[in-house]
Structures are given as C-alpha cells and as structure tokens.
Design an enzyme around this catalytic site. Structure first.
Site, short mmCIF file in Angstrom:
data_model
loop_
_atom_site.label_atom_id
_atom_site.label_comp_id
_atom_site.label_asym_id
_atom_site.label_seq_id
_atom_site.Cartn_x
_atom_site.Cartn_y
_atom_site.Cartn_z
N ARG A 282 0.73 -1.09 0.08
CA ARG A 282 0.08 0.00 0.13
C ARG A 282 0.96 1.11 0.00
O ARG A 282 0.51 2.28 -0.75
CB ARG A 282 -1.03 -0.02 1.23
CG ARG A 282 -1.91 1.24 1.24
CD ARG A 282 -2.37 1.27 2.71
NE ARG A 282 -2.70 0.05 3.22
CZ ARG A 282 -4.15 -0.74 2.98
NH1 ARG A 282 -5.02 -0.23 2.08
NH2 ARG A 282 -4.39 -2.09 3.31
N CYS A 352 -25.89 -3.85 -9.77
CA CYS A 352 -27.19 -4.24 -9.16
C CYS A 352 -27.23 -4.61 -8.01
O CYS A 352 -27.80 -5.93 -7.60
CB CYS A 352 -27.96 -5.16 -10.27
SG CYS A 352 -26.85 -6.54 -10.46
N GLU A 353 -26.42 -4.07 -6.96
CA GLU A 353 -26.42 -4.71 -5.58
C GLU A 353 -26.48 -3.33 -4.68
O GLU A 353 -25.73 -2.15 -5.00
CB GLU A 353 -25.25 -5.22 -5.16
CG GLU A 353 -25.36 -6.69 -5.90
CD GLU A 353 -24.03 -7.72 -5.43
OE1 GLU A 353 -23.91 -7.64 -4.26
OE2 GLU A 353 -23.65 -8.59 -6.42
N1 LLP Z 1 3.31 -9.12 2.43
C1 LLP Z 1 2.43 -10.21 2.69
C2 LLP Z 1 2.79 -11.38 2.84
C3 LLP Z 1 0.91 -9.71 2.54
O1 LLP Z 1 0.08 -10.66 2.51
C4 LLP Z 1 0.44 -8.62 2.33
C5 LLP Z 1 -0.73 -8.07 1.99
C6 LLP Z 1 1.80 -7.54 2.27
C7 LLP Z 1 3.11 -7.74 2.49
C8 LLP Z 1 1.64 -5.89 1.66
O2 LLP Z 1 0.77 -5.27 2.83
P1 LLP Z 1 0.54 -3.54 2.60
O3 LLP Z 1 1.58 -3.09 2.98
O4 LLP Z 1 0.05 -3.53 1.58
O5 LLP Z 1 -0.59 -3.43 3.85
N2 LLP Z 1 -6.64 -5.73 -0.03
C9 LLP Z 1 -6.66 -5.11 1.40
C10 LLP Z 1 -5.10 -5.24 1.84
C11 LLP Z 1 -4.85 -6.61 1.66
C12 LLP Z 1 -3.59 -6.87 2.36
C13 LLP Z 1 -3.03 -8.30 1.95
N3 LLP Z 1 -1.60 -8.75 2.19
C14 LLP Z 1 -7.02 -3.52 1.19
O6 LLP Z 1 -7.33 -3.24 0.29
O7 LLP Z 1 -6.79 -2.90 2.30
#
Ligand code: LLP
Length: 425
Positions: A282, A352-353
């Site tokens: 992110r 449509c939700e």
């Molecule tokens: N490493 C692993 C093993 C992970 O599973 C993830 C994210 C990251 C690194 C990176 O995490 P970040 O720095 O992006 O927080 N879809 C969700 C976030 C899911 C994160 C899944 N794993 C959202 O939109 O908030």
C-alpha cells in the site's frame, strides 16, 4: 472550469499538463490515473528507512501489478514479491530477475510450488505440511518459512494476518518441527518472514513484531543462523486516507530510527550479515493512483441524496469489502455555476447490488450531473482487486510521467476480451 475541491491534486500537480476532463475525454470513464513523481517519492522514502548495508524494500505486488509501474519501482531499487504465477510472470516482464523475487505462498498446490521452483525463485511456505511438500519437491534446496509472531494489526479484521485468529504462518512453538523437516529433506533455511497485517499508522506494533521475529532467529542453531540470508518483517505501512481532514502521515522518521536501531543492534549482537527486508504494498502504490469518473445521475430516495457514477465495486472493491474510506475531489462539469452548498450525499456505482456504495453520507459540496469526481488513494488494491462482474470491461490505466505527460499503460478491456476464454464458436 473551476474545480470545487481539488487542493490535494493541485498541490501535487497530480494530472500534470492535463485536466481530469481531458483525460476522461481521451480514455473514457472510469479511468485509473497514476502519477510517476508520487510513486518515486514513496519508493525513496521507504528505501531511506535504514542505511544498514543489508536493508532492502520488497514491494508487495498484490497492491498493484501493472508492469509499467513495476519498472519504475525496479528503477528505484526495490525488489518484489509474488504470490501467484500471474504475479511472478508480471514481475519478470517488468525486468526483475529471480534473485529479486520472493514467492510468498499461502496454501499453494505442489504444482504451483514446482512452477515457482522452476523459475528459480525462493519460495516462502507458511505451514509444516507445505514445508514437507516443498522438501519433497526440492530436496537439498533453499526455503523460506513464514512465522506467525502472535501480534496482528490492520484496518479491518479481514486484513489482520497474524495472531491466533488467522490462517497464516507457523507459530514459533513449532520451531523444532520446522528444523526437523528441514533436516529430513536436507534443506537450508534461507529466510524467515512474517506479515502482521495491513495499515498501521504508528511504528511500535511493527517494531514489536519485528523483535519477536528476531528473537525467534536467535533460537536457531548457530549453523542454521549462519545460513540465513533474509529476514523479512512484512508490510502494512499505512497511508492517510482522510486527506481533507488533515489526517497525519505515518511518522517515517520515527519508524526509520526504531527500525534502523533494531536491525543494527541485532546484527552487531549476533554477527548476522544477511539482508533485512520490509514488504510494503500500500505505501508504495496507494497515493500515486486516483480514479476519475463522471457523475451520471443525482436523485433522492426519501431523504437520501444518491449520486450515481460508473465506479461500482467492480472498479474499486475496498469500500464495499471493508467499508474503506476514500477521499473525493470534485472537478466542475458543465453545471459549474450551480449550487455548491455542502450536504450529505451517498455516492454509488452502477452494479445491481445495494451494497454498491463508494461513499456513504458524505458531507460534500452539492454534486451535479456532468461533474467529475476524483477518488483519492486508489493506486493500491484498486485496479488489482477490480473485476469484470456484470461483464463490465476493466477500465484503462494512464500514467502521468515526470514531465506531466499522460500515457496509456493499460488499455480498456473490450467485450471481445471478455468473450475470449469461453468455448463458443
Ligand atoms: N506481505 C504479505 C505476505 C502480504 O500478505 C501483504 C498484504 C503485504 C506484504 C503488503 O501489505 P501492505 O503493505 O499493502 O499493507 N486488500 C486489502 C489489503 C490486503 C493486504 C493483503 N496482504 C486492502 O485493500 O486494504
């Protein structure tokens, strides 16, 4: 054209030499727009977290896998992870070499393990049985093991990835079993990692979890510790989604100080000379991306003012999936002189939700048909989580380069793309 609420993108000159209206006119709505300067800035902040010789940043590609963006990220010196054959393919397409890719797997089939091994990347497994499987496939090889430090964090229960309530990692009490499996298959423990969850805004939880991983590393027999090449603390670095409310940023100076001290002291104490990685997704990609869309409809149902756009949860899943907040900008359309008094409005998509809500009861200047909306901080888990639900084609992606020029980096899908995989004549 006077913009109604655009301070954030104005200050960054986010759209470069283009207006949102011009971009939409050229490439259609909705449209993902990325800014190269913002992407590079985030990469540099992360790379500067520690001057320790072995420190590196492993970008977690699940946040955004566009290979044009991946190339920029590679130029900035980051390495990458992959958690699927598709991510691995795109990593390589962007020019990352196998030694710059970690395959951070969860519940993968022996076949997928084999594929990853054949590509020459180091695979991280996160259970004893997956370690056994890998051992059978890769006797005498290298492996990485994901542990669960027992400390979780995240903006929503669905993205907390450590602690007892999650499916991830090997708990530290199973270390002896891990070592026994490694021995049985003559494998070398090349790395250990964890990931506590996504979106923390203060350093302390992350540092506490990192210390737990280092304590675990200290419990490794001396010969195993000597063979260790990578200690990866995972990602989760948060960004301020509430930009117009002045939400403070994660204090990177504080994080840098604590992280650098932790890894330098620990290396000095143990003689460890391998790499330390952080694994953000992110933080790298979120703020460089926005979605542009037009207002197609404004109506009242009872007291609620609904503003209809073409950004359904097929385009941006986060609000429907986690109740996530994305700040909005408003660029005036033809009704530029209309009433702009602030009022509560619910911005919705075209799916449509009834859960297809982008922003619930937001106090914003009154929106009108023909206005253009900018959805902030959509670069991470935006396009990568988008879908073709209701057979809407996934939208185009455009990059505003360092000179402010716009260029297409993924074309809009077509109905022919949707039909391509079906077995029809
Ligand atoms: N490493 C692993 C093993 C992970 O599973 C993830 C994210 C990251 C690194 C990176 O995490 P970040 O720095 O992006 O927080 N879809 C969700 C976030 C899911 C994160 C899944 N794993 C959202 O939109 O908030």
């Amino acid at each position: 054209m006077s913009d109604i609420r655009s301070r954030y993108s104005d200050e960054l000159s986010f759209f470069g030499a283009n207006t949102p209206a011009q971009l939409l006119e050229k490439w259609g709505s909705p449209l993902y727009v990325y800014n190269e300067n913002v992407l590079r800035r985030r990469c540099r902040e992360l790379m500067a977290l520690s001057a320790h010789a072995g420190f590196g940043v492993n970008y977690s590609v699940k946040a955004n896998a566009n290979p044009v963006l991946l190339r920029i990220i590679r130029e900035e010196g980051l390495v990458v992870d992959a958690m699927s054959p598709g991510e691995l393919y795109l990593d390589k397409l962007a020019g990352f070499t196998p030694d710059q890719i970690l395959y951070i797997a969860n519940n993968i089939s022996p076949d997928e393990m084999r594929q990853a091994l054949e590509q020459g990347v180091l695979v991280s497994v996160d259970s004893l049985s997956q370690l056994e499987t890998l051992g059978r496939l890769n006797r005498g090889g290298r492996v990485m093991v994901r542990f669960n430090p027992g400390i979780g964090a995240g903006h929503h229960q669905k993205v907390v990835t450590a602690g007892k309530e999650t499916k991830f990692g090997v708990t530290p009490d199973l270390l002896d079993e891990v070592l026994a499996i490694l021995k049985r298959h003559d494998m070398r423990l090349a790395g250990i990692n964890h990931h506590i969850g996504s979106l923390f805004m203060e350093a302390d939880g992350y540092i506490a979890a990192a210390s737990v991983l280092l304590e675990l590393a200290e419990r490794l027999p001396a010969d195993v510790l000597r063979g260790l090449e990578i200690i990866d603390f995972g990602g989760g670095f948060g960004i301020p989604y509430h930009k117009y409310e002045g939400q403070p940023r994660l204090d990177m100076a504080d994080l840098a100080e604590k992280l650098h001290a932790l890894i330098s002291d620990w290396s000095a104490k143990t003689g460890y000379a391998g790499r330390f990685l952080v694994e953000p997704g992110r933080y790298v990609a979120a703020e460089c991306g926005m979605i542009l869309t037009g207002v197609n409809n404004v109506k009242y149902n009872g007291d609620t003012c609904y503003v209809g756009t073409d950004v359904g949860f097929n385009v941006l899943a986060r609000p429907a999936m986690y109740d996530s907040f994305h700040d909005l900008e408003i660029y005036a359309g033809p009704a530029g002189t209309a009433d702009r008094a602030e009022k509560e409005q619910t911005i919705v998509g075209n799916i449509c939700e009834s859960g297809d809500i982008l922003a619930k009861k937001r106090l914003l200047p009154a929106l009108h048909e023909g206005d253009i909306l900018g959805i902030l901080d959509a670069g991470a888990y935006g396009f990568s989580m988008s879908s073709s639900y209701t057979q809407r084609c996934r939208c185009a992606e455009v990059l505003i380069d360092a000179e402010g020029k716009a260029r297409l980096i993924r074309r809009r899908e077509t109905p022919e793309d949707l039909a391509r995989c079906y077995a029809v004549d």
